[in-house]
Design an enzyme around this catalytic site. Structure first.
Site: not given
Ligand code: NAG
Ligand code: NAG
Ligand code: NAG
Ligand code: NAG
Length: 407
Positions: A173, A377
């Site tokens: 990320s 995620h």
């Protein structure tokens, strides 16, 4: 209404500080309260604490697992692992031995370094600024500064201590964003990286699906509102606000399922990969701190569709950049081989944005679609199948770049 509700849920889950810790402590085993080095030791791995000072004075606490369990000390290739926004080195050890990326890499024969970005609970320190007393100066950073100051300092330090010329880089990320910033702004660092691996790559974000971030992006130009919700300097909503939110979402029976479902609501949903046993520990370690400016910078990208430096507004841009708009990061300068791991159920890292990044980046080596259509995620950190679906693939790719017999 729906979006507002999701926003509150996000805040309750990710942005809480001590107030939430206190509420949850009723349910949490004391062991979850340990710091990262203590947890690593508890699992029987060697661990070292290191402190690195950046050019602009921030003191970063890096954690190192120099070799695997039951292995002998000796030179080995370095892998540097960088967490995402609001996180810390804890991301890579919470899942435990044989599961956490840090342990898996150490056992695979690597010298593992875990970064901690400026401002998080391990790196909330500076040579001259106090994070509370000098808040407006201390928290005056975005991921741009992490890319041009934190990473180069940490990489040089790890190479020096590990006596290596190059290392492998793994980012998750925001940990990928800061890598692209470093490698494009300071291209000389490309030669210090054998290969880089991006899990849930984040450069372009204008196709993201997260209601929370889309909501935030609406207020890019209403700074006072933005500040009132999320804090002006350090990213920290008021205690009273937090307390109300956690009361609403996390105290109801059965509180665990309630919070877990909301967590998925925020970041994408993949119950199949989420290990409920880890939830209390995750809640203790996350959020680990950030500057409001990091989020402002991302919301600018959601609105502009560009990957570029911080937007100070028309006049500020002339003062800072001598142009009306902030300069773009030149992705073509990212020149060590890059591997991109992405999925189709990631609300922050969308396939469209990843493919655009892949087209523009210098030296793309491969893009790897995770073989679970619901992979999201958070699964890169704690997914039940993270080892077979992600970590083992990275290890195999790394082996194609390294000759162990030379070490
Ligand atoms: C900050 O760093 C200094 C110098 O390394 C150290 O003496 C101090 O204990 C650190 N403070 C915190 C809160 O970590
Ligand atoms: C924050 O940093 C910017 C440059 O990045 C600078 O123009 C500004 O004066 C700084 N503000 C504070 C309060 O330090
Ligand atoms: C939290 O709830 C209390 C009582 O329900 C209320 O008085 C207070 O204004 C709320 N605070 C925030 C920030 O929402
Ligand atoms: C879930 O986490 C617990 C605690 O780390 C672990 O013992 C268990 O094996 C995990 N379950 C799965 C399915 O990975």
């Amino acid at each position: 209404m729906m979006i507002l509700q999701m926003l509150s849920v996000f805040i309750a889950l990710f942005l809480s500080n001590s107030a939430q810790g206190a509420n949850l402590s009723l349910f949490i085993n004391k062991e979850t309260d340990l710091k990262v080095p203590e947890i690593i030791s508890k699992y029987g791995y060697p661990v070292e604490n290191h402190y690195v000072t950046t050019k602009d004075g921030y003191i970063l606490n890096l954690h190192r697992i120099p070799y695997g369990k039951d292995q002998a000390f000796g030179a080995r290739p370095i892998v540097y692992i960088q967490h995402g926004v609001l996180s810390s080195s804890a991301d890579w050890i919470i899942a435990g031995p044989e599961k956490g990326l840090a342990f898996v890499m150490a056992d695979a024969g690597y010298d593992v370094w875990l970064g901690n970005s400026r401002g998080n609970r391990y790196s909330r320190n500076h040579t001259s600024l106090d994070p509370d007393r000098d808040a407006s100066e201390f928290w005056n950073f975005s991921w741009h500064e992490m890319g041009i100051y934190d990473l180069p300092a940490a990489i040089d330090y790890a190479l020096d201590i590990g006596k290596q010329k190059r290392l492998f880089y793994i980012g998750h990320s925001q940990g990928t964003t800061v890598y692209y910033v470093m490698a494009s702004q300071l291209p000389e660092y490309n030669s210090k990286v054998t290969a880089h691996f991006s899990m849930a790559p984040i450069a372009y974000v204008n196709h993201l699906a997260s209601p929370m971030l889309m909501y935030m992006a609406l207020f890019q130009y209403q700074l006072e509102f933005f500040y009132s919700l999320f804090g002006k300097h350090e990213f920290a909503p008021t205690d009273s606000f937090m307390h109300n939110m956690t009361k609403l979402y996390c105290q109801l029976e059965p509180w665990k399922t309630m919070c877990a479902n909301s967590l998925f609501m925020m970041c994408g949903y993949n119950p199949k990969q989420f290990n409920m046993t880890l939830l209390p520990t995750i809640m203790v370690h996350t959020p680990a701190g950030a500057a409001t400016k990091q989020f402002m910078h991302y919301t600018q990208e959601i609105n502009s569709g560009m990957f570029r430096q911080f937007d100070f507004g028309y006049f500020g841009n002339w003062i800072n950049y001598n142009s009306a708009f902030p300069p773009k990061y030149n992705l073509a300068k990212v020149s060590s081989p890059g591997y991109f791991l992405y999925s189709r159920n990631d609300w922050l890292s969308s396939e469209t944005d990843v493919l655009k990044l892949y087209k523009e980046i210098g030296n793309p080596a491969a893009k790897i679609l995770i073989q679970d259509p619901m992979w999201n995620h958070l699964d890169y950190m704690w997914g039940i199948e993270a080892v077979p679906l992600v970590y083992n693939k990275i290890i195999t790719l790394m082996m194609s770049h390294v000759d162990f017999s030379l070490i």
